[in-house]
Design a protein around this motif. Structure first.
Motif, PDB file in Angstrom:
ATOM      1  N   ALA A  12      -7.936   6.138   9.942  1.00 55.31           N
ATOM      2  CA  ALA A  12      -7.583   5.882   8.540  1.00 55.31           C
ATOM      3  C   ALA A  12      -6.820   7.065   7.945  1.00 55.31           C
ATOM      4  O   ALA A  12      -5.822   6.877   7.242  1.00 55.31           O
ATOM      5  CB  ALA A  12      -8.832   5.589   7.716  1.00 55.31           C
ATOM      6  N   GLU A  13      -7.270   8.263   8.221  1.00 51.49           N
ATOM      7  CA  GLU A  13      -6.578   9.450   7.704  1.00 51.49           C
ATOM      8  C   GLU A  13      -5.186   9.576   8.310  1.00 51.49           C
ATOM      9  O   GLU A  13      -4.216   9.904   7.620  1.00 51.49           O
ATOM     10  CB  GLU A  13      -7.401  10.707   7.999  1.00 51.49           C
ATOM     11  N   ALA A  14      -5.058   9.291   9.601  1.00 54.70           N
ATOM     12  CA  ALA A  14      -3.743   9.342  10.257  1.00 54.70           C
ATOM     13  C   ALA A  14      -2.815   8.268   9.686  1.00 54.70           C
ATOM     14  O   ALA A  14      -1.620   8.519   9.472  1.00 54.70           O
ATOM     15  CB  ALA A  14      -3.901   9.174  11.763  1.00 54.70           C
ATOM     16  N   ALA A  20       2.273   7.602   3.943  1.00 61.24           N
ATOM     17  CA  ALA A  20       2.818   8.466   2.897  1.00 61.24           C
ATOM     18  C   ALA A  20       4.170   9.033   3.299  1.00 61.24           C
ATOM     19  O   ALA A  20       5.118   9.048   2.495  1.00 61.24           O
ATOM     20  CB  ALA A  20       1.838   9.598   2.588  1.00 61.24           C
ATOM     21  N   SER A  21       4.296   9.477   4.541  1.00 65.81           N
ATOM     22  CA  SER A  21       5.588  10.010   4.979  1.00 65.81           C
ATOM     23  C   SER A  21       6.634   8.902   5.064  1.00 65.81           C
ATOM     24  O   SER A  21       7.803   9.111   4.740  1.00 65.81           O
ATOM     25  CB  SER A  21       5.461  10.742   6.313  1.00 65.81           C
ATOM     26  N   PHE A  22       6.222   7.701   5.462  1.00 62.61           N
ATOM     27  CA  PHE A  22       7.150   6.572   5.514  1.00 62.61           C
ATOM     28  C   PHE A  22       7.635   6.209   4.113  1.00 62.61           C
ATOM     29  O   PHE A  22       8.827   5.918   3.916  1.00 62.61           O
ATOM     30  CB  PHE A  22       6.462   5.360   6.164  1.00 62.61           C
ATOM     31  N   LEU A  23       6.737   6.239   3.144  1.00 63.49           N
ATOM     32  CA  LEU A  23       7.124   5.888   1.778  1.00 63.49           C
ATOM     33  C   LEU A  23       8.070   6.907   1.162  1.00 63.49           C
ATOM     34  O   LEU A  23       8.922   6.560   0.349  1.00 63.49           O
ATOM     35  CB  LEU A  23       5.891   5.723   0.891  1.00 63.49           C
ATOM     36  N   VAL A  36       4.928   6.463  -6.003  1.00 63.41           N
ATOM     37  CA  VAL A  36       3.904   5.743  -5.251  1.00 63.41           C
ATOM     38  C   VAL A  36       3.104   6.778  -4.474  1.00 63.41           C
ATOM     39  O   VAL A  36       3.650   7.537  -3.684  1.00 63.41           O
ATOM     40  CB  VAL A  36       4.528   4.717  -4.276  1.00 63.41           C
ATOM     41  N   THR A  37       1.793   6.790  -4.712  1.00 62.15           N
ATOM     42  CA  THR A  37       0.913   7.737  -4.039  1.00 62.15           C
ATOM     43  C   THR A  37      -0.106   6.970  -3.223  1.00 62.15           C
ATOM     44  O   THR A  37      -0.762   6.059  -3.741  1.00 62.15           O
ATOM     45  CB  THR A  37       0.174   8.611  -5.075  1.00 62.15           C
ATOM     46  N   HIS A  49      -7.503  -4.143  10.975  1.00 63.51           N
ATOM     47  CA  HIS A  49      -7.040  -4.326   9.605  1.00 63.51           C
ATOM     48  C   HIS A  49      -7.169  -3.008   8.845  1.00 63.51           C
ATOM     49  O   HIS A  49      -8.167  -2.306   8.978  1.00 63.51           O
ATOM     50  CB  HIS A  49      -7.862  -5.393   8.885  1.00 63.51           C
ATOM     51  N   ALA A  50      -6.145  -2.717   8.059  1.00 60.66           N
ATOM     52  CA  ALA A  50      -6.165  -1.504   7.242  1.00 60.66           C
ATOM     53  C   ALA A  50      -5.747  -1.856   5.822  1.00 60.66           C
ATOM     54  O   ALA A  50      -4.710  -2.485   5.611  1.00 60.66           O
ATOM     55  CB  ALA A  50      -5.216  -0.454   7.815  1.00 60.66           C
ATOM     56  N   LYS A  51      -6.595  -1.491   4.857  1.00 59.72           N
ATOM     57  CA  LYS A  51      -6.249  -1.630   3.442  1.00 59.72           C
ATOM     58  C   LYS A  51      -5.746  -0.281   2.981  1.00 59.72           C
ATOM     59  O   LYS A  51      -6.467   0.718   3.042  1.00 59.72           O
ATOM     60  CB  LYS A  51      -7.469  -2.010   2.610  1.00 59.72           C
ATOM     61  N   VAL A  52      -4.503  -0.262   2.513  1.00 58.70           N
ATOM     62  CA  VAL A  52      -3.903   0.978   2.030  1.00 58.70           C
ATOM     63  C   VAL A  52      -3.928   0.929   0.502  1.00 58.70           C
ATOM     64  O   VAL A  52      -3.325   0.038  -0.103  1.00 58.70           O
ATOM     65  CB  VAL A  52      -2.459   1.137   2.547  1.00 58.70           C
ATOM     66  N   PHE A  53      -4.640   1.869  -0.113  1.00 53.65           N
ATOM     67  CA  PHE A  53      -4.737   1.924  -1.564  1.00 53.65           C
ATOM     68  C   PHE A  53      -3.651   2.845  -2.096  1.00 53.65           C
ATOM     69  O   PHE A  53      -3.517   3.991  -1.649  1.00 53.65           O
ATOM     70  CB  PHE A  53      -6.121   2.420  -1.981  1.00 53.65           C
ATOM     71  N   VAL A  54      -2.864   2.308  -3.031  1.00 51.93           N
ATOM     72  CA  VAL A  54      -1.760   3.074  -3.602  1.00 51.93           C
ATOM     73  C   VAL A  54      -1.888   3.124  -5.113  1.00 51.93           C
ATOM     74  O   VAL A  54      -2.367   2.187  -5.748  1.00 51.93           O
ATOM     75  CB  VAL A  54      -0.386   2.470  -3.214  1.00 51.93           C
ATOM     76  N   SER A  55      -1.464   4.231  -5.664  1.00 50.98           N
ATOM     77  CA  SER A  55      -1.378   4.400  -7.103  1.00 50.98           C
ATOM     78  C   SER A  55       0.103   4.402  -7.458  1.00 50.98           C
ATOM     79  O   SER A  55       0.884   5.155  -6.868  1.00 50.98           O
ATOM     80  CB  SER A  55      -2.036   5.715  -7.514  1.00 50.98           C
TER      81      SER A  55
END
Length: 158
Positions: A12-14, A20-23, A36-37, A49-55
């Motif tokens: 998850a951390e990776a 983040a680097s892709f964005l 976008v954070t 499955h991965a849920k990515v939380f963004v602000s």
């Protein structure tokens, strides 16, 4: 072979770092704009499955458009993450809005208002309340009944 409980956390951390680097570098979708954070990632135990939380900072319309743009690039991002992390099966990525940053900003604003109100009251009264002083309330509002005496407390023996 026992299951490693820390592996989903490490993955998850990776994923968070990779997304983040892709964005910041690789998003070509014009709907993804503004700040976008990536605030966190939740990965299932099987890493499917991965849920990515963004602000997302901006107006509601910008947030909605940005989330739609992120959903559109999720499949491309899935392959990118799978190759970068050398995973056998790349997780399916879904983006979720994380309101915690906006909530924290709102709390900070409210605290600043309380500080400003307190300073104006102190200026009007001319003295600062004592440290740890409790604001007095009219009788009946928030009165706390006294604690009942315990049997051993009356004579001091336990």
């Amino acid at each position: 072979m026992p299951f490693d409980n820390r592996r989903p956390d490490r993955v998850a951390e990776a994923i968070r770092e990779e997304v983040a680097s892709f964005l910041t570098d690789g998003v070509k979708d014009p709907r993804v704009r503004g700040l976008v954070t990536v605030t966190g990632v939740d990965v299932t135990r099987d890493l499917r499955h991965a849920k990515v939380f963004v602000s997302i900072l901006g107006e509601d319309a910008e947030r909605t458009a940005t989330l739609a743009g992120l959903a559109a690039v999720a499949s491309h991002l899935r392959g990118h993450v799978g190759r970068a992390l050398r995973l056998r099966a790349a997780p399916e990525i879904t983006f979720k809005a994380d309101p915690s940053v906006a909530r924290a900003a709102r709390i900070e604003t409210l605290l600043e208002q309380v500080r400003a109100d307190r300073e104006t009251r102190v200026a009007e009264i001319g003295e600062e309340p004592a440290e740890g002083a409790v604001k007095s309330t009219p009788a009946g509002d928030g009165d706390v009944p006294p604690e009942p005496e315990r049997a051993g407390d009356a004579d001091g023996a336990r």
